[in-house]
Enzyme design. Structure first.
Site, PDB file in Angstrom:
ATOM      1  N   HIS A 129       0.817  -1.231   0.000  1.00 22.98           N
ATOM      2  CA  HIS A 129       0.000   0.000   0.000  1.00 22.98           C
ATOM      3  C   HIS A 129       0.850   1.279   0.000  1.00 22.98           C
ATOM      4  O   HIS A 129       0.313   2.366  -0.143  1.00 22.98           O
ATOM      5  CB  HIS A 129      -1.010   0.000   1.157  1.00 22.98           C
ATOM      6  CG  HIS A 129      -0.415  -0.051   2.529  1.00 22.98           C
ATOM      7  ND1 HIS A 129      -0.419  -1.192   3.302  1.00 22.98           N
ATOM      8  CD2 HIS A 129       0.192   0.893   3.279  1.00 22.98           C
ATOM      9  CE1 HIS A 129       0.156  -0.933   4.464  1.00 22.98           C
ATOM     10  NE2 HIS A 129       0.544   0.324   4.476  1.00 22.98           N
ATOM     11  N   HIS A 130       2.161   1.138   0.140  1.00 26.69           N
ATOM     12  CA  HIS A 130       3.020   2.339   0.084  1.00 26.69           C
ATOM     13  C   HIS A 130       3.333   2.781  -1.341  1.00 26.69           C
ATOM     14  O   HIS A 130       3.944   3.833  -1.543  1.00 26.69           O
ATOM     15  CB  HIS A 130       4.349   2.079   0.817  1.00 26.69           C
ATOM     16  CG  HIS A 130       4.159   1.855   2.282  1.00 26.69           C
ATOM     17  ND1 HIS A 130       4.027   0.602   2.836  1.00 26.69           N
ATOM     18  CD2 HIS A 130       4.035   2.730   3.302  1.00 26.69           C
ATOM     19  CE1 HIS A 130       3.836   0.724   4.138  1.00 26.69           C
ATOM     20  NE2 HIS A 130       3.841   1.992   4.445  1.00 26.69           N
TER      21      HIS A 130
END
Ligand SMILES: Nc1ncnc2c1ncn2[C@@H]1O[C@H](CSCC[C@H]([NH3+])C(=O)O)[C@@H](O)[C@H]1O
Length: 343
Positions: free
Chosen positions: A248-249
């Site tokens: 998710h980064h």
């Protein structure tokens, strides 16, 4: 008013409870710092007793405790406060599920400063934090994360180890990418005495993983690989590559680079295990998934929380044979397993 009511119907309260949302942040932080949840714990305490025990002003404690009760962090019976079993489980410092340490990371001045001027982040598409925000090399914030958030991952790490280690005691080779505290890889090593685990993360963060590996007594089966997951050679022949709270980064292209590296590092029967908050297709539930996307908006150049169909598509774009969603209740996160080859 609970969050569900707030989203089902817009009222006067919806506006003010959200505009004043930082009161909630301040109240919960103050309660943790003052030790209020430990003082009340499994007891019933009056305002005077709480004020005396935390050596604070009676007025301050009165207003704070009633506010905490109004937002669901305490229960009140007249002027006596108490906590439910769930409150004790998450808020009492000695409980295994204690969440309070997470504020060291989540409410750190650095993370909070990312939201000083969100409109400008959105207008320009550029985060306010310097360089790449939290995805900058060797970012010291992750050392704090590894210490502050590890207690939240102790149960999920055991549940993920159950999925990974399907044949007890079979020698397996595991790579824990962006390992942080290292609890996920460590849980596999603890479950399977023949597992060899490599932990990959920035050098400074790996120091925390090393401490946890030593605490678990599995250092003889642990290797450490410092550097960027995008740059270092991961090696090959792994049975499992763990990608926990990492994708998710990054944007989808970044995620696919990582999934492709995982595929190349796996042996023929190997599997990649993505452990993530997964947004439902509506992208507004569970509410923590939408909130984690906000965190990524403020702190990373391109990250966000993905839906299962997004993650499945990313796996398929880099030619994994099968992809499967494996919830591991009661963890809020889900696991998506990518099989390098057909079963
Ligand atoms: N480029 C990168 N290469 C390797 N690790 C990174 C990189 N960017 C961020 N990280 C690490 O990614 C982790 C994200 S937090 C996730 C930690 C752990 N896997 C868990 O599930 O709780 C942090 O430990 C960061 O140090």
């Amino acid at each position: 008013m609970g969050l569900e009511n707030q989203i089902s119907e817009f009222t006067f309260d919806t506006f003010f409870n959200n505009v004043n949302g930082y009161y909630r942040t301040a109240a919960v932080k103050a309660a943790i710092e003052l030790g209020i949840f430990d003082i009340v714990g499994e007891n019933r305490k009056s305002i005077d007793e709480v004020a005396n025990e935390c050596q604070s002003s009676r007025r301050g404690i009165r207003i704070l405790c009633y506010f905490l009760a109004s937002i669901g962090f305490l229960k009140v019976d007249g002027d006596v406060f108490y906590m439910t079993r769930e409150m004790v489980m998450f808020l009492s410092r000695k409980a295994p599920g204690y969440l309070g340490d997470s504020i060291d990371f989540l409410l750190s001045p650095y993370i909070m400063s990312a939201f000083d001027d969100l409109a400008s982040v959105i207008r320009t598409g550029e985060i306010r934090l310097s360089s790449d925000g939290v995805v900058a090399p060797d970012h010291p914030q992750w050392v704090m994360f590894a210490r502050a958030m590890s207690s939240m991952m102790s149960l999920p790490s055991v549940l993920l180890a159950e999925l990974v280690d399907t044949q007890p005691n079979k020698p397996i080779k595991v790579l824990d990418v962006a390992a942080g505290h290292g609890l996920f890889g460590t849980a596999v090593a603890r479950k399977n005495p023949n597992a060899q685990v490599t932990f990959l993360d920035w050098e400074n963060v790996l120091q925390v993983a090393k401490e946890n590996v030593a605490k678990a007594g599995v250092e003889d089966r642990a290797q450490f690989m410092p550097g960027s997951a995008f740059d270092v050679d991961w090696g090959e022949g792994y049975d499992a590559v763990l990608l926990t709270n990492f994708l998710h980064h990054f944007d989808k292209e970044g995620c696919q680079v990582i999934l492709e590296k995982a595929k190349a590092a796996l042996n023929e029967n190997g599997r990649a295990y993505v452990f993530e908050f997964i947004a439902n297709e509506d992208r507004i539930s569970p509410s923590l998934a939408a909130a984690t996307s906000m965190m990524m908006l403020g702190t990373t150049p391109a990250g966000e929380v993905y839906t299962y169909s997004d993650i499945k598509e990313m796996f398929e774009n880099v030619n994994y044979s099968n992809v499967e969603l494996r919830p591991i209740p009661p963890a809020m996160e889900n696991v998506v397993v990518g099989y390098k080859n057909s079963l």
